[in-house]
Design a protein around this motif. Structure first.
Motif, mmCIF file in Angstrom:
data_model
loop_
_atom_site.group_PDB
_atom_site.id
_atom_site.type_symbol
_atom_site.label_atom_id
_atom_site.label_comp_id
_atom_site.label_asym_id
_atom_site.label_seq_id
_atom_site.Cartn_x
_atom_site.Cartn_y
_atom_site.Cartn_z
ATOM 1 N N PRO A 142 0.845 -1.078 -0.029
ATOM 2 C CA PRO A 142 -0.113 0.036 0.050
ATOM 3 C C PRO A 142 0.941 1.284 0.138
ATOM 4 O O PRO A 142 1.955 1.222 0.580
ATOM 5 C CB PRO A 142 -0.650 -0.080 1.270
ATOM 6 N N GLY A 143 0.371 2.373 -0.630
ATOM 7 C CA GLY A 143 1.244 3.478 -0.717
ATOM 8 C C GLY A 143 0.218 4.653 -1.446
ATOM 9 O O GLY A 143 -0.676 4.447 -1.427
ATOM 10 N N CYS A 164 -1.275 1.160 -5.316
ATOM 11 C CA CYS A 164 -0.538 -0.209 -4.756
ATOM 12 C C CYS A 164 0.727 -0.093 -5.587
ATOM 13 O O CYS A 164 0.835 -0.156 -6.963
ATOM 14 C CB CYS A 164 -1.362 -1.525 -5.125
ATOM 15 N N TRP A 165 1.738 -0.421 -4.668
ATOM 16 C CA TRP A 165 3.054 -0.291 -5.234
ATOM 17 C C TRP A 165 3.382 -2.065 -5.589
ATOM 18 O O TRP A 165 3.170 -2.727 -4.641
ATOM 19 C CB TRP A 165 4.073 0.017 -4.320
ATOM 20 N N HIS A 224 6.656 -0.645 -10.414
ATOM 21 C CA HIS A 224 5.328 -0.435 -10.860
ATOM 22 C C HIS A 224 4.356 -0.018 -9.791
ATOM 23 O O HIS A 224 4.535 -0.504 -8.653
ATOM 24 C CB HIS A 224 4.750 -1.846 -11.785
ATOM 25 N N TRP A 225 3.341 0.049 -10.325
ATOM 26 C CA TRP A 225 2.234 0.646 -9.571
ATOM 27 C C TRP A 225 0.826 0.503 -10.012
ATOM 28 O O TRP A 225 0.675 0.408 -11.284
ATOM 29 C CB TRP A 225 2.386 1.980 -8.858
ATOM 30 N N HIS A 226 -0.297 0.261 -9.266
ATOM 31 C CA HIS A 226 -1.587 0.432 -10.209
ATOM 32 C C HIS A 226 -2.651 0.692 -9.016
ATOM 33 O O HIS A 226 -2.289 0.928 -7.839
ATOM 34 C CB HIS A 226 -1.993 -1.062 -10.528
ATOM 35 N N ARG A 276 -0.899 -2.443 -14.173
ATOM 36 C CA ARG A 276 -0.064 -1.994 -13.759
ATOM 37 C C ARG A 276 0.885 -1.011 -14.599
ATOM 38 O O ARG A 276 1.023 -1.206 -15.795
ATOM 39 C CB ARG A 276 1.203 -2.777 -12.934
ATOM 40 N N ARG A 277 1.322 0.163 -14.006
ATOM 41 C CA ARG A 277 1.870 1.186 -14.705
ATOM 42 C C ARG A 277 3.435 1.373 -14.327
ATOM 43 O O ARG A 277 3.556 1.388 -12.947
ATOM 44 C CB ARG A 277 1.456 2.454 -14.837
#
Length: 129
Positions: A90-91, A99-100, A111-113, A122-123
């Motif tokens: 979580p972030g 979400c990392w 990445h994160w989404h 995810r990006r």
């Protein structure tokens, strides 16, 4: 914390793959038995002992999967479904909750989404700049 998460997540991915393979094996043997291809001895399939062993192994692996998942969740990490070894931390990013995301084989979190999104959405963190 990532080295510990990596170790647990890799175990989780390995166990999940093992359970999937074992379930395929059981389906194959069951199909053989149901279509009359399996040999019988005293009215029992000759594969009965093998099936029992595979089912016991699946139960053991399922318990270990639950333990790995609980270990990760105790660290504050979520485990997306289906189980593939990826994990979410979580972030926050630009004032919003994110979400990392990390997957086995990656050296760092890159990445994160958004929460609730599948890992396929995810990006790259680099795309934020």
């Amino acid at each position: 914390m990532l080295p510990l998460v990596r170790s647990i997540a890799e175990d989780l991915a390995r166990l999940t793959a093992s359970v999937s393979t074992q379930r395929d094996q059981i389906r194959g043997i069951d199909e053989l038995d149901h279509h009359g291809g399996g040999e019988q001895v005293d009215g029992e399939s000759v594969y009965r002992a093998e099936l029992d062993d595979v089912r016991s192994s699946i139960e053991s692996d399922d318990r270990r999967i639950a333990e790995c998942t609980a270990e990760l969740e105790a660290l504050g990490v979520s485990v997306p479904r289906p189980l593939d070894g990826s994990v979410d931390f979580p972030g926050r990013l630009g004032g919003r909750q994110v979400c990392w995301c990390w997957q086995p084989g990656e050296s760092s979190i890159q990445h994160w989404h958004l929460p609730g999104q599948h890992v396929s959405k995810r990006r790259s963190i680099a795309s934020v700049n």
